[in-house]
Design a protein around this motif. Sequence first.
Motif, PDB file in Angstrom:
ATOM      1  N   ASP A 156       0.988  -1.166   0.140  1.00 38.30           N
ATOM      2  CA  ASP A 156      -0.074  -0.098   0.056  1.00 38.30           C
ATOM      3  C   ASP A 156       0.956   1.082   0.038  1.00 38.30           C
ATOM      4  OD1 ASP A 156       0.878   0.707   2.575  1.00 38.30           O
ATOM      5  OD2 ASP A 156      -0.702  -1.036   3.153  1.00 38.30           O
ATOM      6  N   LEU A 157       0.220   2.495  -0.143  1.00 37.48           N
ATOM      7  CA  LEU A 157       0.878   3.771  -0.197  1.00 37.48           C
ATOM      8  C   LEU A 157       1.737   4.119   0.889  1.00 37.48           C
ATOM      9  CD1 LEU A 157       1.831   6.337  -1.806  1.00 37.48           C
ATOM     10  CD2 LEU A 157      -0.583   7.168  -1.018  1.00 37.48           C
ATOM     11  N   GLU A 158       0.968   3.811   2.094  1.00 33.22           N
ATOM     12  CA  GLU A 158       1.719   4.136   3.416  1.00 33.22           C
ATOM     13  C   GLU A 158       3.119   3.499   3.568  1.00 33.22           C
ATOM     14  OE1 GLU A 158       0.938   6.719   5.073  1.00 33.22           O
ATOM     15  OE2 GLU A 158      -0.430   7.170   3.737  1.00 33.22           O
ATOM     16  N   THR A 159       3.060   2.048   3.356  1.00 37.33           N
ATOM     17  CA  THR A 159       4.376   1.337   3.385  1.00 37.33           C
ATOM     18  C   THR A 159       5.212   1.807   2.377  1.00 37.33           C
ATOM     19  OG1 THR A 159       3.066  -0.459   3.923  1.00 37.33           O
ATOM     20  CG2 THR A 159       5.169  -0.896   3.418  1.00 37.33           C
ATOM     21  N   PHE A 160       5.028   2.003   1.161  1.00 37.32           N
ATOM     22  CA  PHE A 160       5.650   2.675   0.197  1.00 37.32           C
ATOM     23  C   PHE A 160       6.606   3.707   0.736  1.00 37.32           C
ATOM     24  CE2 PHE A 160       6.130   5.287  -3.872  1.00 37.32           C
ATOM     25  CZ  PHE A 160       7.231   4.577  -4.300  1.00 37.32           C
ATOM     26  N   TRP A 161       5.756   4.709   1.219  1.00 38.66           N
ATOM     27  CA  TRP A 161       6.295   5.972   1.790  1.00 38.66           C
ATOM     28  C   TRP A 161       7.408   5.743   2.837  1.00 38.66           C
ATOM     29  CZ3 TRP A 161       8.392  10.274   0.707  1.00 38.66           C
ATOM     30  CH2 TRP A 161       8.691  11.551   1.568  1.00 38.66           C
ATOM     31  N   ALA A 162       6.983   4.937   3.824  1.00 34.21           N
ATOM     32  CA  ALA A 162       7.679   4.631   4.904  1.00 34.21           C
ATOM     33  C   ALA A 162       8.847   3.849   4.644  1.00 34.21           C
ATOM     34  CB  ALA A 162       6.968   3.592   5.907  1.00 34.21           C
ATOM     35  N   ASN A 163       9.131   3.064   3.530  1.00 36.36           N
ATOM     36  CA  ASN A 163      10.076   2.342   2.900  1.00 36.36           C
ATOM     37  C   ASN A 163      11.200   3.236   2.413  1.00 36.36           C
ATOM     38  OD1 ASN A 163       9.297  -0.117   3.842  1.00 36.36           O
ATOM     39  ND2 ASN A 163       8.637  -0.594   1.648  1.00 36.36           N
ATOM     40  N   ILE A 164      10.533   4.491   1.683  1.00 37.06           N
ATOM     41  CA  ILE A 164      11.247   5.325   1.088  1.00 37.06           C
ATOM     42  C   ILE A 164      12.187   6.024   2.121  1.00 37.06           C
ATOM     43  CG2 ILE A 164      11.362   7.660  -0.215  1.00 37.06           C
ATOM     44  CD1 ILE A 164       9.054   6.408  -1.887  1.00 37.06           C
ATOM     45  N   VAL A 165      11.448   6.718   3.050  1.00 38.02           N
ATOM     46  CA  VAL A 165      12.053   7.331   4.072  1.00 38.02           C
ATOM     47  C   VAL A 165      13.103   6.470   4.896  1.00 38.02           C
ATOM     48  CG1 VAL A 165      11.740   8.835   6.321  1.00 38.02           C
ATOM     49  CG2 VAL A 165      10.070   8.891   4.282  1.00 38.02           C
ATOM     50  N   GLY A 166      12.897   5.324   4.970  1.00 41.11           N
ATOM     51  CA  GLY A 166      13.595   4.581   5.871  1.00 41.11           C
ATOM     52  C   GLY A 166      14.786   3.866   5.069  1.00 41.11           C
ATOM     53  N   GLY A 167      14.798   4.382   3.801  1.00 40.10           N
ATOM     54  CA  GLY A 167      15.896   3.789   3.253  1.00 40.10           C
ATOM     55  C   GLY A 167      15.957   2.280   2.733  1.00 40.10           C
ATOM     56  N   VAL A 168      14.758   1.753   2.608  1.00 45.05           N
ATOM     57  CA  VAL A 168      14.786   0.404   2.534  1.00 45.05           C
ATOM     58  C   VAL A 168      14.908   0.018   0.913  1.00 45.05           C
ATOM     59  CG1 VAL A 168      13.107  -1.630   2.469  1.00 45.05           C
ATOM     60  CG2 VAL A 168      13.101   0.273   4.437  1.00 45.05           C
ATOM     61  N   ASP A 169      15.841  -0.814   0.886  1.00 46.63           N
ATOM     62  CA  ASP A 169      16.070  -1.600  -0.391  1.00 46.63           C
ATOM     63  C   ASP A 169      15.320  -3.035  -0.551  1.00 46.63           C
ATOM     64  OD1 ASP A 169      17.291  -2.713  -2.802  1.00 46.63           O
ATOM     65  OD2 ASP A 169      19.314  -2.453  -2.058  1.00 46.63           O
ATOM     66  N   ALA A 170      14.136  -2.732  -1.451  1.00 39.40           N
ATOM     67  CA  ALA A 170      13.063  -3.724  -1.895  1.00 39.40           C
ATOM     68  C   ALA A 170      13.665  -4.724  -2.833  1.00 39.40           C
ATOM     69  CB  ALA A 170      12.007  -3.073  -2.076  1.00 39.40           C
ATOM     70  N   VAL A 171      14.980  -4.599  -3.444  1.00 37.85           N
ATOM     71  CA  VAL A 171      15.247  -5.538  -4.407  1.00 37.85           C
ATOM     72  C   VAL A 171      15.535  -6.640  -3.637  1.00 37.85           C
ATOM     73  CG1 VAL A 171      16.889  -5.919  -5.917  1.00 37.85           C
ATOM     74  CG2 VAL A 171      15.826  -3.620  -6.055  1.00 37.85           C
ATOM     75  N   THR A 172      15.310  -7.884  -4.373  1.00 37.95           N
ATOM     76  CA  THR A 172      15.465  -9.313  -3.834  1.00 37.95           C
ATOM     77  C   THR A 172      15.797 -10.172  -4.963  1.00 37.95           C
ATOM     78  OG1 THR A 172      13.192 -10.074  -4.179  1.00 37.95           O
ATOM     79  CG2 THR A 172      13.649  -9.088  -1.914  1.00 37.95           C
ATOM     80  N   GLU A 173      16.250 -11.381  -4.720  1.00 41.06           N
ATOM     81  CA  GLU A 173      16.544 -12.317  -5.616  1.00 41.06           C
ATOM     82  C   GLU A 173      14.949 -12.625  -6.215  1.00 41.06           C
ATOM     83  OE1 GLU A 173      18.907 -15.867  -5.328  1.00 41.06           O
ATOM     84  OE2 GLU A 173      20.580 -14.649  -4.416  1.00 41.06           O
ATOM     85  N   VAL A 174      15.119 -13.086  -7.592  1.00 38.83           N
ATOM     86  CA  VAL A 174      13.811 -13.644  -8.200  1.00 38.83           C
ATOM     87  C   VAL A 174      13.079 -14.775  -7.555  1.00 38.83           C
ATOM     88  CG1 VAL A 174      12.640 -14.458 -10.146  1.00 38.83           C
ATOM     89  CG2 VAL A 174      14.515 -13.208 -10.310  1.00 38.83           C
ATOM     90  N   PRO A 175      11.913 -14.373  -6.963  1.00 46.42           N
ATOM     91  CA  PRO A 175      11.131 -15.322  -5.982  1.00 46.42           C
ATOM     92  C   PRO A 175      10.914 -16.619  -6.870  1.00 46.42           C
ATOM     93  CG  PRO A 175       9.948 -13.308  -5.945  1.00 46.42           C
ATOM     94  CD  PRO A 175      11.122 -13.040  -7.071  1.00 46.42           C
TER      95      PRO A 175
END
Length: 474
Positions: free
Chosen positions: A56-75
């Motif tokens: 959702d949008l709130e998690t997306f923004w929280a990840n941006i501010v927190g500097g979260v790297d959402a890239v992973t290996e291919v599931p």
Amino acid sequence: GAGAGGDRAPAQSASGDAGAARRAAAARSVAAVRETARPLDIAIVGMAAVFPGAPDLETFWANIVGGVDAVTEVPADRFDADLFYAPDAFVKDAGKMTPSKWGGFLPPIPFDALAYGIPPRSLRSIETGQLLALEVAARALRDAGYDVAQGQDRAGAAQGRARAGRSFDRSRTSVVFGAEAGADLSGAYGLRAGYRALVGDLPPELAEHLPELDEDSFPGILANVIAGRVANRLDFGGSNFTVDAACASSFAALDAACKELAAGNADMVLCGGVDTHNGLNDFLMFASVHALSPSGRCRSFDSTADGITLGEGVAVVVLKRLADAERDGDRVHAVVKAVAGSSDGRALGLTAPRRAGQVLAMERAYGRAGISPSEVGLVEAHATGTVVGDRTELATLTEVFTAHGAEPGSCGVGSVKSQIGHTKCAAGMAGLVKATRALAAGVRPPTLHVTRPNEAYDPATSPFAFDRTARPWA
């Protein structure tokens, strides 16, 4: 000592003169662009998004501010990356193997088919992107405070949300999406037909893995039905269409949506970008043109950048004319002042970036907006993580901002691709949502993986600064 002191004084004087010159240039720039400006003044009154690591949008923004790297290996449920991964695929077998097994992938997103009047059996024949576009569009409409459907909002009720109470003229509401045709489902249909045409009857073990055509299949794979399904299920009577401009698709959609409002053809537009092209075929396609990053990250504006990392996602904004939004008491997230574009003409190649073309687009945008680049505090850039592309973009930005008198280090620059990968047709919308939230929160968001900036960057003179962590935007 005297000599050293004497040497320093002229330098300080020169620096002062340069600062005064920049301020004078900025003042002239502000006056010039405002004199001929024709701003759109389109309000963003609702938003919703799903991106890698963010349901959702709130998690997306929280990840941006927190500097979260959402890239992973291919599931593993996408494809067996180890069967197709080869670190040296750039050298040999390009297009047969991939030098990358990393990407930005969506988490599971709840979808109540019955709430949208879709028989569950039909889901197997509809591209995921169409369903996600419908879900995110409904969320964006709720965020704007409007009824999702005439009558009971089953999708909202099913998730424990109160139904939005405000009605609006659905007959004057349009839908525009940026997207492209074809994904895993359409590829599977093509394999079934192509095998029979070229080889013969399908082996039973292959046939059971491939979908069969039914009455839902044809509309289920068409790109134009992305917008059409939203208009149909949410009961809108304005225009609906999908535009394909490759990585600029969602901004091309934004341009078209703003023109719908400016021309008076609609009073509200749901504008979005959708891209679920993140399967094996997409990895092999990008590998065939040597675009993928072997290190598995979009290192936007870094000198070690080695290519793009594929991402996916959907985002939708609800747009109205600013005057109408203020009259109707809407919450205004941000205002779109101008949208502009350009082509490179006869450049070196179809995909080669050209500085002159980029300068033209920026000058058009700021000129129409009535805003001088010297006034800008944040640039959300394209910055895919290719050395040549990032160097050209940074050089373009530097040329335009410096010419308008921007002070050194006065503007933050970055790219959300460093956190979620390149979401292609949804990339522009990902950046728009990020910048809108940053503006509302007063936060300059970080860009990851910038350790040694691109060679086009001179910290002493550049108008730009790279934020490694979130910081207040005063």
